[in-house]
Design a protein around this motif. Structure first.
Motif, short mmCIF file in Angstrom:
data_model
loop_
_atom_site.label_atom_id
_atom_site.label_comp_id
_atom_site.label_asym_id
_atom_site.label_seq_id
_atom_site.Cartn_x
_atom_site.Cartn_y
_atom_site.Cartn_z
N TRP A 1 24.88 -1.28 -37.51
CA TRP A 1 25.50 -1.54 -38.80
C TRP A 1 26.62 -0.55 -39.09
CZ3 TRP A 1 23.68 -5.94 -38.63
CH2 TRP A 1 22.32 -6.26 -38.62
N GLU A 2 26.38 0.71 -38.75
CA GLU A 2 27.38 1.73 -39.04
C GLU A 2 28.66 1.49 -38.23
OE1 GLU A 2 24.21 2.27 -38.26
OE2 GLU A 2 23.40 3.07 -40.14
N GLN A 3 28.48 1.16 -36.97
CA GLN A 3 29.64 0.87 -36.13
C GLN A 3 30.35 -0.38 -36.62
OE1 GLN A 3 27.92 0.60 -32.24
NE2 GLN A 3 27.77 2.83 -31.98
N ALA A 4 29.57 -1.34 -37.11
CA ALA A 4 30.17 -2.56 -37.66
C ALA A 4 31.05 -2.24 -38.84
CB ALA A 4 29.07 -3.54 -38.07
N GLU A 5 30.56 -1.38 -39.73
CA GLU A 5 31.36 -1.03 -40.90
C GLU A 5 32.62 -0.27 -40.50
OE1 GLU A 5 29.21 0.43 -44.27
OE2 GLU A 5 31.04 1.13 -45.26
N SER A 6 32.51 0.61 -39.52
CA SER A 6 33.69 1.34 -39.05
C SER A 6 34.72 0.39 -38.47
CB SER A 6 33.30 2.36 -37.99
OG SER A 6 32.43 3.32 -38.53
N GLU A 7 34.24 -0.59 -37.72
CA GLU A 7 35.15 -1.56 -37.12
C GLU A 7 35.84 -2.41 -38.20
OE1 GLU A 7 36.40 -1.88 -34.34
OE2 GLU A 7 37.10 -3.96 -34.20
N LEU A 8 35.06 -2.82 -39.17
CA LEU A 8 35.59 -3.55 -40.32
C LEU A 8 36.68 -2.73 -41.01
CD1 LEU A 8 35.48 -5.56 -42.77
CD2 LEU A 8 33.42 -4.33 -43.52
N MET A 9 36.40 -1.45 -41.21
CA MET A 9 37.36 -0.56 -41.88
C MET A 9 38.63 -0.42 -41.04
SD MET A 9 38.62 2.83 -41.87
CE MET A 9 39.22 3.97 -43.14
N ARG A 10 38.46 -0.15 -39.77
CA ARG A 10 39.61 0.05 -38.90
C ARG A 10 40.52 -1.17 -38.90
NH1 ARG A 10 41.46 -1.54 -34.32
NH2 ARG A 10 39.65 -2.85 -33.86
N ARG A 11 39.89 -2.34 -38.75
CA ARG A 11 40.67 -3.58 -38.68
C ARG A 11 41.45 -3.83 -39.98
NH1 ARG A 11 37.12 -8.68 -36.75
NH2 ARG A 11 35.83 -7.49 -35.33
N THR A 12 40.80 -3.56 -41.10
CA THR A 12 41.42 -3.86 -42.39
C THR A 12 42.58 -2.94 -42.67
OG1 THR A 12 39.19 -4.47 -43.13
CG2 THR A 12 40.92 -4.42 -44.79
N VAL A 13 42.41 -1.66 -42.39
CA VAL A 13 43.50 -0.71 -42.61
C VAL A 13 44.68 -1.06 -41.71
CG1 VAL A 13 44.21 1.70 -42.37
CG2 VAL A 13 42.01 1.15 -43.43
N GLU A 14 44.39 -1.37 -40.46
CA GLU A 14 45.49 -1.72 -39.54
C GLU A 14 46.20 -2.98 -40.01
OE1 GLU A 14 44.10 -1.82 -35.49
OE2 GLU A 14 43.63 0.34 -35.47
N LEU A 15 45.44 -3.93 -40.53
CA LEU A 15 46.04 -5.17 -41.01
C LEU A 15 46.93 -4.92 -42.22
CD1 LEU A 15 46.29 -8.21 -40.73
CD2 LEU A 15 44.20 -8.44 -42.12
N ALA A 16 46.47 -4.10 -43.14
CA ALA A 16 47.28 -3.80 -44.33
C ALA A 16 48.61 -3.16 -43.91
CB ALA A 16 46.53 -2.87 -45.28
#
Lengths: 347, 347
Positions: free
Chosen positions: B61-76
């Protein structure tokens, strides 16, 4: 809707990660409260208070840390001659889950609050942001604070104390302590003149018993950036002081910076190496924790700066950003460090 | 060493806790990525991405949240037309112990990083500080980001999912989602025009299954301060939107503000009430989590602002600052909220 391009730009930003303050905020007061082990160390005379009671009158480690935090912040404000109502913002961080030490410690202040998590780099993070808010015209008085508690940290990151688990030689001892500073738009210094903000640096360290090795690359990274961004040499500073790299991390730091062309050896020190008597106090690699750099700065270095025994200092609290869970999942330990330049006088 | 008194003062600070920006930073891009449950809700069309995979391609779950965060920041950043190297600072917060979601998510960015802990108020805290850094002349481009993950939050705060524990009617559902915004010194808006920073407010709530009641006083406090500090009425805003007070907390908020002489009922909404279909999706009191306010703002409200369907908005992410440990120790639940004023146009 006209673009504002050209109307405004980052006039105070330099290079990759640094800022210089136009009207450097003054550190008008500082306070440090520690536990008995820290009070038995070489800096005893510098701390405002040494608590004989590891629980600070409370019933749990978390409540103890909050009480320690509350008392220290109140003391810093009191020493400045201002009141808590004068404080525009409080920045605070610690190691506990959901930063409970800072939250419950700041609760009674009633002041606008910014909670931080930078592990043991929190004091650098807080002082950097506090200085930006003052220099940016958003505040006259801002507190920056960081705390740690040995027992709370063992509970959060390692083993129950009752187990008497043996520590590795590379392990550090988490400081029970809090350091608080009050930055102001007006004052006689010492002044925060610049800040370089760290990036997260991960060189693949996995050993949670060797924090120094995990953090040294981040410290080297931010210090090198500071020099390059601001076109400075190590000789600009009387002292370049990291937070808690300890013996292992300090040696690594010096080597890493040497590889970058920066020789800091003659002026480097580390709060984790200063706070305890490593021959008598069995702290292995040295002191650690958010409170280590914060308390050593607020007590010892603030005193040296005020007296002019140190005129220019680069203060670099260092943090290891893992958790128990990430370690158990086989993750590596990212580090971060924030560099804060402090000078006794400004021209 | 002359005092700098009179040379500089908090020209942008108003009242107890508010600042107005001289050159309001522009929110030049926003991105929101959510999980399937959020994608099944009424805002589906607004999110940039809806992940079918609750693990986001990772193993924990923790890695999932980090991946979610990374992807979203990069997308913005990508959506803005800038590159990650242009980003001067990243502010990020989440709910996990030692904010692991943000730390491991930001690790690959290589950018200067400020970790925050404000529980679910993190997006408000981040946007406030980001705007201060831009308006203060310290940065041209700053990311503010907040994330949460349902499974990671259940693991951190409540029970193993496998137990199938029943939730109270007053309980909320933690959003799996991330919202990221990029603030810039230049742009065509919408603009961050002001920010009011919350104090920690604790009215003695102890029920960890009723976050709304714990947070409503903090939200009322910061909103009332915002109006008083800046001499505004509720009618100044088209929308006053809290983060995740849910049904219970929203009702309380409106009453508390009515008692203060501020009627916000006709223009109040809550991200936790918007993100799910409460009749079909069994979320009890509504959505919660740092990612709730962040994703709903970055997806839905940013769209409404860009189109001019909303011209002036007060965005008030709300947080409950307890931990499992403090609850077990019988502590009460302190709340905090940060108010960010956003306007489509500036004169």
């Amino acid at each position: 809707m006209a673009s504002t391009k050209g109307k405004f730009c980052m006039t105070k930003h330099y290079g990759d990660a640094s800022v210089k303050f136009t009207n450097p905020p003054s550190i008008i007061s500082a306070a440090a409260i520690v536990g008995q082990k820290e009070g038995d160390g070489p800096l005893a005379a510098y701390f405002d208070e040494i608590s004989q009671d590891i629980l600070f009158g409370k019933e749990t480690w978390e409540q103890a840390e909050s009480e320690l935090m509350r008392r220290t912040v109140e003391l810093a404000v009191q020493k400045s001659g201002k009141t808590m109502a004068d404080v525009n913002y409080i920045f605070a961080g610690d190691l506990l889950n959901q930063t409970s030490g800072s939250v419950y410690g700041a609760r009674s202040s009633g002041r606008p609050f910014f909670g931080l998590f930078g592990a043991c780099s929190a004091m650098g993070e807080g002082m950097s942001l506090a200085a930006m808010l003052v220099d940016g015209g958003f505040a006259d008085y801002v507190v920056a604070n960081a705390s740690s508690h040995f027992c709370g940290a063992e509970k959060t990151f390692r083993f129950p104390l009752e187990l008497g688990t043996q520590r590795a030689p590379t392990a550090s001892w988490t400081v029970t302590g809090d350091g608080a500073v009050l930055l102001a738009a007006y004052g006689d210094g010492p002044y925060v003149t610049a800040a370089t903000t760290g990036a997260i640096v991960d060189m693949g360290q996995k050993d949670a018993n060797n924090m120094g090795a995990a953090m040294a690359p981040a410290a080297a990274d931010v210090i090198a950036k500071h020099f390059r961004d601001l076109n400075l040499l190590p000789t600009h500073y009387d002292a370049i002081v990291t937070g808690d790299l300890g013996t292992v991390g300090s040696t690594l730091l010096i080597q890493l910076l040497q590889d970058e062309g920066f020789d800091i050896k003659s002026r480097h020190n580390d709060c984790g190496l200063l706070i305890y008597d490593r021959e008598k106090q069995d702290v292995h690699a040295g002191g650690s924790g958010c409170g280590c750099s914060a308390a050593v700065f607020a007590a010892y270095f603030y005193d040296k700066l005020k007296k002019g025994e140190i005129n220019k200092m680069l203060f670099v609290p260092t943090g290891a950003l893992h958790s128990v869970v990430t370690i158990q999942q086989g993750e590596t330990i990212p580090g971060i460090a924030h560099a804060v330049a402090i000078e006794r006088s400004i021209s």
